[in-house]
Scaffold this motif. Structure first.
Motif, PDB file in Angstrom:
ATOM      1  N   GLY A 200      41.112 -21.402  17.859  1.00 18.72           N
ATOM      2  CA  GLY A 200      39.779 -20.794  17.943  1.00 18.72           C
ATOM      3  C   GLY A 200      39.240 -20.732  19.363  1.00 18.72           C
ATOM      4  N   HIS A 201      38.024 -20.215  19.469  1.00 19.35           N
ATOM      5  CA  HIS A 201      37.290 -20.213  20.732  1.00 19.35           C
ATOM      6  C   HIS A 201      36.466 -21.488  20.765  1.00 19.35           C
ATOM      7  CE1 HIS A 201      37.037 -16.066  22.555  1.00 19.35           C
ATOM      8  NE2 HIS A 201      37.823 -15.860  21.519  1.00 19.35           N
ATOM      9  N   PRO A 202      36.721 -22.393  21.694  1.00 20.38           N
ATOM     10  CA  PRO A 202      35.897 -23.611  21.705  1.00 20.38           C
ATOM     11  C   PRO A 202      34.544 -23.334  22.370  1.00 20.38           C
ATOM     12  CG  PRO A 202      37.538 -23.717  23.442  1.00 20.38           C
ATOM     13  CD  PRO A 202      37.751 -22.410  22.735  1.00 20.38           C
ATOM     14  N   ASP A 203      33.760 -22.459  21.744  1.00 24.62           N
ATOM     15  CA  ASP A 203      32.494 -22.032  22.334  1.00 24.62           C
ATOM     16  C   ASP A 203      31.349 -22.323  21.367  1.00 24.62           C
ATOM     17  OD1 ASP A 203      30.635 -20.890  23.923  1.00 24.62           O
ATOM     18  OD2 ASP A 203      31.546 -18.911  23.999  1.00 24.62           O
ATOM     19  N   PRO A 204      30.461 -23.217  21.760  1.00 19.79           N
ATOM     20  CA  PRO A 204      29.425 -23.648  20.806  1.00 19.79           C
ATOM     21  C   PRO A 204      28.307 -22.629  20.675  1.00 19.79           C
ATOM     22  CG  PRO A 204      29.073 -24.735  22.898  1.00 19.79           C
ATOM     23  CD  PRO A 204      30.284 -23.856  23.072  1.00 19.79           C
ATOM     24  N   ASN A 205      28.554 -21.525  20.031  1.00 23.05           N
ATOM     25  CA  ASN A 205      27.457 -20.608  19.722  1.00 23.05           C
ATOM     26  C   ASN A 205      27.517 -20.218  18.251  1.00 23.05           C
ATOM     27  OD1 ASN A 205      29.243 -18.385  19.460  1.00 23.05           O
ATOM     28  ND2 ASN A 205      28.909 -17.725  21.575  1.00 23.05           N
ATOM     29  N   LEU A 206      26.556 -19.423  17.827  1.00 23.49           N
ATOM     30  CA  LEU A 206      26.435 -19.140  16.393  1.00 23.49           C
ATOM     31  C   LEU A 206      27.641 -18.369  15.850  1.00 23.49           C
ATOM     32  CD1 LEU A 206      22.612 -18.329  16.218  1.00 23.49           C
ATOM     33  CD2 LEU A 206      23.757 -20.370  15.341  1.00 23.49           C
ATOM     34  N   THR A 207      28.379 -17.682  16.726  1.00 18.93           N
ATOM     35  CA  THR A 207      29.564 -16.955  16.278  1.00 18.93           C
ATOM     36  C   THR A 207      30.749 -17.886  16.087  1.00 18.93           C
ATOM     37  OG1 THR A 207      28.819 -15.168  17.708  1.00 18.93           O
ATOM     38  CG2 THR A 207      31.015 -14.940  16.763  1.00 18.93           C
ATOM     39  N   TYR A 208      31.011 -18.727  17.079  1.00 20.03           N
ATOM     40  CA  TYR A 208      32.260 -19.486  17.065  1.00 20.03           C
ATOM     41  C   TYR A 208      32.185 -20.858  16.415  1.00 20.03           C
ATOM     42  CZ  TYR A 208      34.422 -15.721  19.541  1.00 20.03           C
ATOM     43  OH  TYR A 208      34.920 -14.494  19.850  1.00 20.03           O
TER      44      TYR A 208
ATOM     45  N   THR B 294      26.929  -4.950  22.682  1.00 18.84           N
ATOM     46  CA  THR B 294      28.147  -5.519  22.113  1.00 18.84           C
ATOM     47  C   THR B 294      27.802  -6.784  21.318  1.00 18.84           C
ATOM     48  OG1 THR B 294      29.030  -4.939  24.283  1.00 18.84           O
ATOM     49  CG2 THR B 294      30.547  -5.973  22.730  1.00 18.84           C
ATOM     50  N   VAL B 295      26.943  -7.595  21.873  1.00 18.99           N
ATOM     51  CA  VAL B 295      26.535  -8.843  21.217  1.00 18.99           C
ATOM     52  C   VAL B 295      25.045  -9.070  21.413  1.00 18.99           C
ATOM     53  CG1 VAL B 295      27.153 -11.267  20.900  1.00 18.99           C
ATOM     54  CG2 VAL B 295      28.557  -9.845  22.393  1.00 18.99           C
ATOM     55  N   ILE B 296      24.420  -9.566  20.370  1.00 18.07           N
ATOM     56  CA  ILE B 296      23.033 -10.023  20.490  1.00 18.07           C
ATOM     57  C   ILE B 296      23.032 -11.528  20.252  1.00 18.07           C
ATOM     58  CG2 ILE B 296      20.707  -9.915  19.515  1.00 18.07           C
ATOM     59  CD1 ILE B 296      21.223  -7.053  18.725  1.00 18.07           C
ATOM     60  N   THR B 297      22.461 -12.290  21.168  1.00 17.09           N
ATOM     61  CA  THR B 297      22.348 -13.739  20.973  1.00 17.09           C
ATOM     62  C   THR B 297      20.893 -14.066  20.659  1.00 17.09           C
ATOM     63  OG1 THR B 297      24.005 -13.978  22.680  1.00 17.09           O
ATOM     64  CG2 THR B 297      22.943 -15.983  21.908  1.00 17.09           C
TER      65      THR B 297
ATOM     66  N   TYR C 112      25.924  -5.960  27.037  1.00 14.98           N
ATOM     67  CA  TYR C 112      26.681  -4.717  26.968  1.00 14.98           C
ATOM     68  C   TYR C 112      27.969  -4.948  27.741  1.00 14.98           C
ATOM     69  CZ  TYR C 112      22.306  -2.682  25.325  1.00 14.98           C
ATOM     70  OH  TYR C 112      21.179  -2.415  24.602  1.00 14.98           O
ATOM     71  N   GLU C 113      29.063  -5.173  27.013  1.00 13.79           N
ATOM     72  CA  GLU C 113      30.320  -5.521  27.663  1.00 13.79           C
ATOM     73  C   GLU C 113      31.149  -4.277  27.944  1.00 13.79           C
ATOM     74  OE1 GLU C 113      32.058  -8.394  24.991  1.00 13.79           O
ATOM     75  OE2 GLU C 113      30.508  -9.883  25.436  1.00 13.79           O
ATOM     76  N   ASN C 114      31.961  -4.383  29.007  1.00 13.77           N
ATOM     77  CA  ASN C 114      32.904  -3.318  29.307  1.00 13.77           C
ATOM     78  C   ASN C 114      32.265  -1.946  29.514  1.00 13.77           C
ATOM     79  OD1 ASN C 114      35.646  -3.163  29.787  1.00 13.77           O
ATOM     80  ND2 ASN C 114      35.990  -4.386  27.930  1.00 13.77           N
TER      81      ASN C 114
HETATM   82  C1  LIG Z   1      29.819 -16.585  21.586  1.00 18.42           C
HETATM   83  O1  LIG Z   1      30.639 -16.725  22.742  1.00 18.42           O
HETATM   84  C2  LIG Z   1      31.583 -15.718  22.982  1.00 18.42           C
HETATM   85  C3  LIG Z   1      32.276 -15.990  24.304  1.00 18.42           C
HETATM   86  O2  LIG Z   1      33.132 -17.043  24.233  1.00 18.42           O
HETATM   87  C4  LIG Z   1      30.954 -14.369  23.034  1.00 18.42           C
HETATM   88  O3  LIG Z   1      31.961 -13.372  23.139  1.00 18.42           O
HETATM   89  C5  LIG Z   1      30.112 -14.150  21.811  1.00 18.42           C
HETATM   90  O4  LIG Z   1      29.473 -12.947  21.965  1.00 18.42           O
HETATM   91  C6  LIG Z   1      29.105 -15.280  21.672  1.00 18.42           C
HETATM   92  N1  LIG Z   1      28.288 -15.044  20.516  1.00 18.42           N
HETATM   93  C7  LIG Z   1      26.983 -15.236  20.524  1.00 18.42           C
HETATM   94  C8  LIG Z   1      26.243 -14.959  19.264  1.00 18.42           C
HETATM   95  O5  LIG Z   1      26.410 -15.636  21.513  1.00 18.42           O
END
Ligand SMILES: *[C@@H]1O[C@H](CO)[C@@H](O)[C@H](O)[C@H]1NC(C)=O
Ligand SMILES: *[C@@H]1O[C@H](CO)[C@@H](O)[C@H](O)[C@H]1NC(C)=O
Length: 583
Positions: free
Chosen positions: A265-273, A580-583, A450-452
C-alpha cells in the motif's frame, strides 16, 4: 578483532542526484545501479566538514523499506573507509525519522560520544518494494535535515565525483542483534553499535508527557482507540509505547509490523490511504462492525506524519496544531512553563493564528519545509508547529513527529477527562474540536489538487493571478460579479519569507488573497518538470459566529470555491472542470 583495509574506487558522476528538501528519492531500480548509492554517500562525506566525518560517530537507519539492509551495509563500509569512528544502527536497521532526530540529539554512546549526524533511509509516504521508491537524506548535529548550503554542496560534488572509499573486506554486520562490533582499520578502531530502536525515543516521550494520566484514560472502559502504522516503522514505537508503556490492548493496533513493501500500500496517513482505520472509525462508505473507537490515528512510512480522527470525525491537520497549541500548557508537562511561540506553513489554515493572538504568543508563518521551523526552534522562539500536509511537531526534536502528535492528543483527552475517566460519558475528540471552534471560530478548509496539468498553462494561470494583484479594487469588482456573499479582498501578494534566524530569503512561495473576514485563498505551483505541473488551491473560510461553526464544510466553502475557480479561470487555463483530488 577483524581488521579491514581501505580501497579507493574509481567512479564517474551520475546525473540527477540533486537532493530535494527531503533528500534524494528515486526508484529502487535507480538506486541499485552500480555506484549510484556510493557516489551520493561519498559526496555527502565530501560536503561535510572533515571533523563531522573523521573520528566522528554517525547514525544510519530508516523506515525499513526494500533495499534498506543492503544500503546500510554499504554505508557502514564507506563510513569505515572515510575515517568515521562509530556507526549507530537501530536494531534491524529501523529508526523512525523523528527517532533519528532524537537519537542524534540525545543518545550518548558507551564511550560518552554523541552523534555528529546521520543518514535516514526513507522515501516517507511513497510506496516501497523492488519497483517502488527508496530515499536517503542526511541530518545534522541538531537533529534536523541538512540545510540547503550542505545539500547544494552534496549535489555539486556528485557532478564531479571521480572516486570513493570503501572497506570492501569489512564483513557485513549482523544488524538484527543488539551489541557493539569492533573492527580495526588504518585510523584505529571502528565500532558498529546496534541498539534498541525505541529506547531513546521512549525516554524522550516520557520526559514530555505524563504517561500516568494517559494510562488512566486508556484503562477507562469508556475509552477505546485504534492506531494504524500502515506497515511502516511507526509500528515498533506504537507497540512499545501504547501496549507496553500505556497498557492498551493489542487489538488497538493495526498494521503495526513493519514491512519492506508496506503491505503493497501507500503508507500515507490520509482519508484515502488509511482505509482500514477510516472504516473502523465510522468514516468509510459502509458502516463499521460495532461501535467505532473514540480515537483513531495513523502514521506514514517513516512515522513523521500523523492523521487524527475521532469517532465518525476527521480533525484537519490545520485544526490539530491549533488545538494542541491551545491546550499544550495545561495538558502537556513539557510545556507547563509556557510556549515560546508557534508556527505554521503558509498554506496551513489560520486557525493557529487566532490561538496565537488570543494567547499572546509569538507567531510565524513560514514557507513549506520543516527546516524553517527548525531554525525558529534553534533560536528558541517556537515550541509547537504544523503543516496542512499532516505534519505536526515541537521543539523536542527537529523533525515532524507522528507519535508525538498522537501522545499530544491523548494528553489533551486525558486532561479533559481526568476527573471523569470512570464517569458516564467522556469528553470526545469531537467535543474538543467543537469547543475550540466555539471559542476561536472555525476555519472551514479544503485543498484542491490539479495534478499533471500542462506546465505552461499552469504558469500562465499563476502569472495572471499575480497580475490581478496590482489592483485590489479591480479584483473586488470581479469577485462581486461572481458572488455577493463573500468578503472583500484586503491584501494580495506572493508570499515571501525572510528567515529571521539565518536571513535567507525565500521568494515565490505561493499566491495569497486575504479577505477582510479572515478568509484566504492560496494558489501554489509545484513540479513544473517534464511530467506536467501540480496546481494546489487552498480555500479557507473563517467563521467567527459560534452559531455557524457546525455547518457542513462543503456548504460553508461553496461561495469561496466558486470565487477561486472563476477568479483563477481554472478551467479556461487548464481544461480541467474538476480537481484530481479534493482533501
Ligand atoms: C492521499 O495521499 C496521496 C499521496 O500519497 C494522494 O495522491 C491522495 O490524493 C491523498 N488523498 C487525500 C484525500 O488527501
Ligand atoms: C568534491 O569533494 C572532493 C573531495 O573532498 C573535492 O576534492 C572536490 O573538489 C569536491 N568537488 C566539488 C565540486 O565540490
Amino acid at each position: 578483532m577483524v581488521l579491514f583495509t581501505v580501497t579507493r574506487k574509481e567512479t564517474a558522476p551520475i546525473q540527477g542526484q540533486k537532493p530535494g528538501t527531503s533528500g534524494l528519492r528515486k526508484k529502487v531500480t535507480v538506486f541499485k545501479q552500480p555506484n549510484y548509492l556510493h557516489n551520493f554517500v561519498q559526496a555527502t562525506f565530501n560536503a561535510l566538514s572533515p571533523d563531522k566525518v573523521r573520528g566522528a560517530t554517525i547514525v544510519v537507519s530508516g523506515d525499513g523499506r526494500y533495499f534498506s539492509e543492503e544500503a546500510i551495509q554499504i554505508i557502514i563500509k564507506m563510513a569505515a573507509a572515510n575515517g568515521v569512528k562509530g556507526v549507530w544502527v537501530g536494531q534491524n536497521g529501523l529508526l523512525s525519522t523523528p527517532a533519528v532526530s532524537a537519537v542524534i540529539r540525545e543518545r550518548v554512546g558507551k564511550d560518552g560520544s554523541k552523534a555528529a549526524g546521520g543518514f535516514i533511509l526513507t522515501a516517507s509516504h511513497n510506496p516501497g518494494g523492488p519497483h517502488e521508491d527508496f530515499g536517503i537524506k542526511y541530518n545534522m548535529e541538531n537533529g534536523g535535515p541538512a540545510p540547503e548550503g550542505i545539500t547544494d554542496k552534496i549535489y555539486a560534488n556528485t557532478t564531479t565525483i571521480n572516486e570513493y572509499f570503501i572497506a570492501e573486506d569489512l564483513p557485513d554486520v549482523d544488524i538484527s542483534s543488539i551489541g557493539i562490533t569492533s573492527f580495526g582499520g588504518p585510523d584505529g578502531s571502528f565500532d558498529v553499535d546496534v541498539f534498541d530502536a525505541t529506547d531513546d525515543y521512549v525516554k524522550l516521550m516520557k520526559s514530555i508527557f505524563d504517561f500516568e494520566i494517559i494510562k488512566k484514560l486508556l484503562a477507562s472502559p469508556k475509552f477505546s482507540f485504534c492506531y494504524d502504522a500502515l506497515h511502516g516503522v511507526a509500528g515498533i514505537y506504537a507497540k512499545r509505547i501504547f501496549l507496553e508503556e500505556l497498557g492498551a490492548s493489542g487489538s488497538s493496533l493495526i498494521n503495526c509490523t513493519p514491512k519492506e513493501d508496506f503491505g503493497g500500500g501507500h503508507p500515507d496517513p490520509n482519508l484515502t490511504y488509511a482505509k482500514e482505520l477510516v472504516a473502523r472509525l465510522g468514516l468509510g462508505k459502509s458502516s463499521p462492525e460495532g461501535e467505532p473507537p473514540e480515537f483513531g490515528a495513523a502514521a506514514d512510512g517513516d512515522a513523521d506524519r500523523n492523521m487524527i480522527l475521532g469517532k465518525r470525525f476527521f480533525v484537519t491537520p490545520s485544526d490539530s496544531v491549533a488545538i494542541i497549541a491551545a491546550n499544550a500548557v495545561k495538558a502537556i508537562p513539557y510545556f507547563n512553563s509556557g510556549l515560546k511561540g508557534v508556527a505554521r506553513s503558509m498554506p496551513t489554515s489560520a486557525a493557529l493564528d487566532v490561538v496565537a493572538k488570543n494567547l499572546n504568543l509569538k507567531f510565524f508563518e513560514v514557507p513549506t519545509g520543516w527546516k524553517f521551523f527548525g531554525n525558529l526552534m534553534d533560536a528558541g522562539v517556537c515550541s509547537v508547529c504544523g503543516e496542512e500536509s499532516f505534519g505536526t511537531g515541537s521543539d523536542h526534536i527537529r523533525e515532524k513527529d507522528g507519535i508525538w502528535a498522537v501522545l499530544a492528543w491523548l494528553s489533551i483527552l486525558a486532561y479533559r477527562n481526568k476527573d471523569n475517566v470512570d464517569g458516564d460519558k467522556l469528553v470526545t475528540v469531537q467535543d474538543i474540536v467543537e469547543e475550540h471552534w466555539a471559542t476561536y471560530g472555525r476555519h472551514y478548509y479544503t485543498r484542491y489538487d490539479y495534478e499533471n496539468v500542462d506546465a505552461s498553462a499552469a504558469k500562465e494561470l499563476m502569472a495572471a493571478l499575480v497580475k490581478l494583484q496590482s489592483s485590489l479594487s479591480a479584483v473586488n469588482e470581479i469577485i462581486k460579479g461572481i458572488r455577493s456573499d463573500v468578503a472583500e479582498v484586503v491584501e494580495a501578494d506572493e508570499f515571501e519569507y525572510k528567515d529571521p534566524v539565518d536571513g535567507s530569503v525565500s521568494k515565490h512561495q505561493g499566491i495569497r488573497y486575504l479577505f477582510g473576514d479572515g478568509s484566504r485563498l492560496v494558489f501554489r505551483l509545484s513540479g513544473t518538470g517534464s511530467e506536467g505541473a501540480t496546481i494546489r488551491l487552498y480555500i479557507e473560510q473563517y467563521e467567527k459566529d459560534p452559531s455557524k461553526t457546525g455547518r457542513d464544510s462543503q456548504d460553508a466553502l461553496a461561495p469561496l470555491v466558486d470565487v477561486a475557480l472563476k477568479l483563477s479561470k481554472m478551467e479556461e487555463f487548464t481544461g480541467r472542470s474538476a480537481p484530481t483530488v479534493i482533501t
